[in-house]
Design a protein around this motif. Structure first.
Motif, PDB file in Angstrom:
ATOM      1  N   PRO A   1       0.827  -1.196   0.000  1.00 42.41           N
ATOM      2  CA  PRO A   1       0.000   0.000   0.000  1.00 42.41           C
ATOM      3  C   PRO A   1       0.853   1.234   0.000  1.00 42.41           C
ATOM      4  N   GLY A   2       0.474   2.229  -0.791  1.00 42.88           N
ATOM      5  CA  GLY A   2       1.292   3.412  -0.961  1.00 42.88           C
ATOM      6  C   GLY A   2       1.599   4.130   0.317  1.00 42.88           C
ATOM      7  N   GLY A   3       2.843   4.028   0.782  1.00 42.96           N
ATOM      8  CA  GLY A   3       3.264   4.743   1.965  1.00 42.96           C
ATOM      9  C   GLY A   3       2.711   4.184   3.246  1.00 42.96           C
ATOM     10  N   GLY A   4       1.974   3.101   3.184  1.00 42.70           N
ATOM     11  CA  GLY A   4       1.408   2.517   4.380  1.00 42.70           C
ATOM     12  C   GLY A   4       2.214   1.336   4.844  1.00 42.70           C
ATOM     13  N   GLY A   5       1.546   0.266   5.247  1.00 40.36           N
ATOM     14  CA  GLY A   5       2.247  -0.911   5.727  1.00 40.36           C
ATOM     15  C   GLY A   5       2.507  -1.874   4.595  1.00 40.36           C
ATOM     16  N   GLY A   6       2.631  -3.163   4.947  1.00 44.36           N
ATOM     17  CA  GLY A   6       2.773  -4.175   3.917  1.00 44.36           C
ATOM     18  C   GLY A   6       4.196  -4.597   3.638  1.00 44.36           C
ATOM     19  N   GLY A   7       5.183  -4.116   4.427  1.00 48.30           N
ATOM     20  CA  GLY A   7       6.557  -4.532   4.236  1.00 48.30           C
ATOM     21  C   GLY A   7       7.285  -3.710   3.201  1.00 48.30           C
ATOM     22  N   HIS A   8       8.595  -3.872   3.168  1.00 53.52           N
ATOM     23  CA  HIS A   8       9.432  -3.092   2.266  1.00 53.52           C
ATOM     24  C   HIS A   8       9.366  -3.626   0.849  1.00 53.52           C
ATOM     25  N   ALA A   9       9.302  -2.730  -0.120  1.00 51.62           N
ATOM     26  CA  ALA A   9       9.330  -3.098  -1.532  1.00 51.62           C
ATOM     27  C   ALA A   9      10.705  -2.778  -2.098  1.00 51.62           C
ATOM     28  N   GLU A  10      11.288  -3.685  -2.849  1.00 43.76           N
ATOM     29  CA  GLU A  10      12.593  -3.459  -3.451  1.00 43.76           C
ATOM     30  C   GLU A  10      12.483  -2.420  -4.563  1.00 43.76           C
ATOM     31  N   PRO A  11      13.426  -1.471  -4.642  1.00 39.60           N
ATOM     32  CA  PRO A  11      13.394  -0.449  -5.696  1.00 39.60           C
ATOM     33  C   PRO A  11      13.375  -1.074  -7.081  1.00 39.60           C
ATOM     34  N   THR A  12      12.733  -0.389  -8.003  1.00 41.10           N
ATOM     35  CA  THR A  12      12.623  -0.879  -9.373  1.00 41.10           C
ATOM     36  C   THR A  12      13.505  -0.103 -10.343  1.00 41.10           C
ATOM     37  N   ASP A  13      14.102   1.014  -9.889  1.00 42.91           N
ATOM     38  CA  ASP A  13      14.938   1.835 -10.765  1.00 42.91           C
ATOM     39  C   ASP A  13      15.928   2.621  -9.922  1.00 42.91           C
ATOM     40  N   ASP A  14      16.787   3.387 -10.584  1.00 51.79           N
ATOM     41  CA  ASP A  14      17.860   4.118  -9.903  1.00 51.79           C
ATOM     42  C   ASP A  14      17.531   5.584  -9.637  1.00 51.79           C
ATOM     43  N   GLU A  15      16.315   6.019  -9.909  1.00 54.50           N
ATOM     44  CA  GLU A  15      15.945   7.416  -9.666  1.00 54.50           C
ATOM     45  C   GLU A  15      15.863   7.683  -8.165  1.00 54.50           C
ATOM     46  N   ARG A  16      16.289   8.893  -7.754  1.00 50.37           N
ATOM     47  CA  ARG A  16      16.293   9.214  -6.329  1.00 50.37           C
ATOM     48  C   ARG A  16      15.837  10.653  -6.057  1.00 50.37           C
ATOM     49  N   TYR A  17      14.984  11.214  -6.902  1.00 52.26           N
ATOM     50  CA  TYR A  17      14.475  12.559  -6.636  1.00 52.26           C
ATOM     51  C   TYR A  17      13.521  12.529  -5.441  1.00 52.26           C
ATOM     52  N   LEU A  18      13.373  13.672  -4.806  1.00 57.30           N
ATOM     53  CA  LEU A  18      12.509  13.854  -3.634  1.00 57.30           C
ATOM     54  C   LEU A  18      12.884  12.909  -2.493  1.00 57.30           C
ATOM     55  N   ARG A  19      14.199  12.676  -2.362  1.00 56.97           N
ATOM     56  CA  ARG A  19      14.772  11.911  -1.258  1.00 56.97           C
ATOM     57  C   ARG A  19      16.075  12.576  -0.857  1.00 56.97           C
ATOM     58  N   GLY A  20      16.353  12.607   0.421  1.00 57.96           N
ATOM     59  CA  GLY A  20      17.624  13.188   0.832  1.00 57.96           C
ATOM     60  C   GLY A  20      17.861  13.091   2.323  1.00 57.96           C
ATOM     61  N   THR A  21      19.130  13.276   2.706  1.00 57.46           N
ATOM     62  CA  THR A  21      19.557  13.227   4.103  1.00 57.46           C
ATOM     63  C   THR A  21      20.433  14.439   4.395  1.00 57.46           C
TER      64      THR A  21
END
Length: 319
Positions: free
Chosen positions: A162-182
């Motif tokens: 479920p989008g942003g909810g529970g259900g466990g971690h989903a493995e990434p499908t691509d190398d894009e990383r926009y709107l993410r940061g530390t």
């Protein structure tokens, strides 16, 4: 709401190592960020606080990590890249919920979807529509149809959980990383990011995910070691979301929207639950949004997700 914790240890920071994606990433400052700061000078939206910051805060609610977390690999303040949307400056202050002392040099991760409800790293999962069809004839109403998520992806919504909810971690499908940061907190516990106002997808209200990591070490390679002391989400008022829905590209998002009150992840306890203070021009939100919040965390505890409840000793406001 009880959420299923992630099936992997990707949320943990023990022996984790973050690789900086080039020196330019560290010094990046958003092109849209300056416009956003100028936009709210002397203006105040209905969501902004009317007084100066309080002396102390309650413990900020823990919420689920969601399936779309990617262990931090972008050390930067500007996470926008080329994504279109309302320029947004997010300023967080991280403090110890028991002592109210600021946490300096903590690593703060944020990640959220695009204006059309898509997460980077999971583009093939889409958002169940999100502008792929004809533009809607009106903006989302304050009382949308459709049921909130109950642990399964909504029909036609993102796959892999479920989008942003529970259900466990989903493995990434691509190398894009926009709107993410530390980025790291300063000596007063503050950290600032430049981004865009998030959009929505079926089953969830508008939100930003956040993690706080402590006891690690900042090196030339990034952030190493430590543990996750807070996993949560940050939320936006209905008034601000309805205003954003009148602005392109949000106005082309055809997915059914879940309101803040309907969302099953939002703990419904105001700012202690992650509801952001907002400043923006109510006549023209497209000029930019300034969001801020003080987060009270328990630095000695580990909270990768809702599987580890916060201690009762930190649940009350200190001092």
């Amino acid at each position: 709401m009880t959420e299923t914790p992630g099936a992997t240890d990707k949320g943990k920071l023990t022996r984790r190592k973050v690789v900086v994606a080039g020196g330019a990433a560290v010094a990046a400052v958003g092109v849209g960020g300056a416009a956003a700061v100028n936009a709210f000078a002397g203006e105040r939206g209905a969501d902004s606080p009317g007084t100066a910051s309080e002396a102390c805060y309650t413990l900020t609610s823990e919420t689920t990590e969601g399936p779309y977390y990617i262990d931090a690999d972008k050390i930067r303040q500007d996470i926008t890249e080329d994504e279109q949307g309302i320029p947004t400056t997010l300023r967080l202050r991280v403090i110890d919920a028991e002592s109210c002392r600021p946490l300096k040099n903590a690593a703060v991760d944020i990640w959220h979807c695009t204006a059309l409800g898509v997460y980077s790293g999971y583009e093939s999962m889409g958002n169940g529509g999100g502008g792929g069809g004809p533009a809607p004839t009106g903006v989302p109403s304050g009382s949308p149809t459709g049921e909130p998520p109950t642990g399964e992806p909504p029909s036609g919504g993102p796959t892999g959980g479920p989008g942003g909810g529970g259900g466990g971690h989903a493995e990434p499908t691509d190398d894009e990383r926009y709107l993410r940061g530390t980025w790291k907190t300063d000596r007063h516990g503050y950290v600032t990011f430049r981004t865009v106002f998030p959009g929505w997808y079926q089953g969830r209200c508008v939100h930003i995910h956040v993690k706080v990591h402590v006891d690690g070490e900042w090196t030339s390679a990034g952030y190493e070691g430590g543990h996750t002391c807070h996993t949560g989400q940050l939320f936006f008022s209905e008034e601000s979301v309805l205003a954003s829905a009148e602005v392109a590209p949000y106005s082309t998002n055809t997915r059914t929207r879940t309101t803040l009150d309907e969302d099953t992840i939002y703990p419904d306890n105001g700012h202690a639950g992650g509801l952001l203070y907002l400043k923006y021009d109510r006549r023209n939100i497209a000029r930019g949004v300034h969001a801020h919040l003080t987060m009270g965390v328990t630095p000695d505890e580990t909270h990768d997700s809702t599987d580890t409840p916060p201690s009762a000793s930190a649940s009350a406001s200190a001092g």
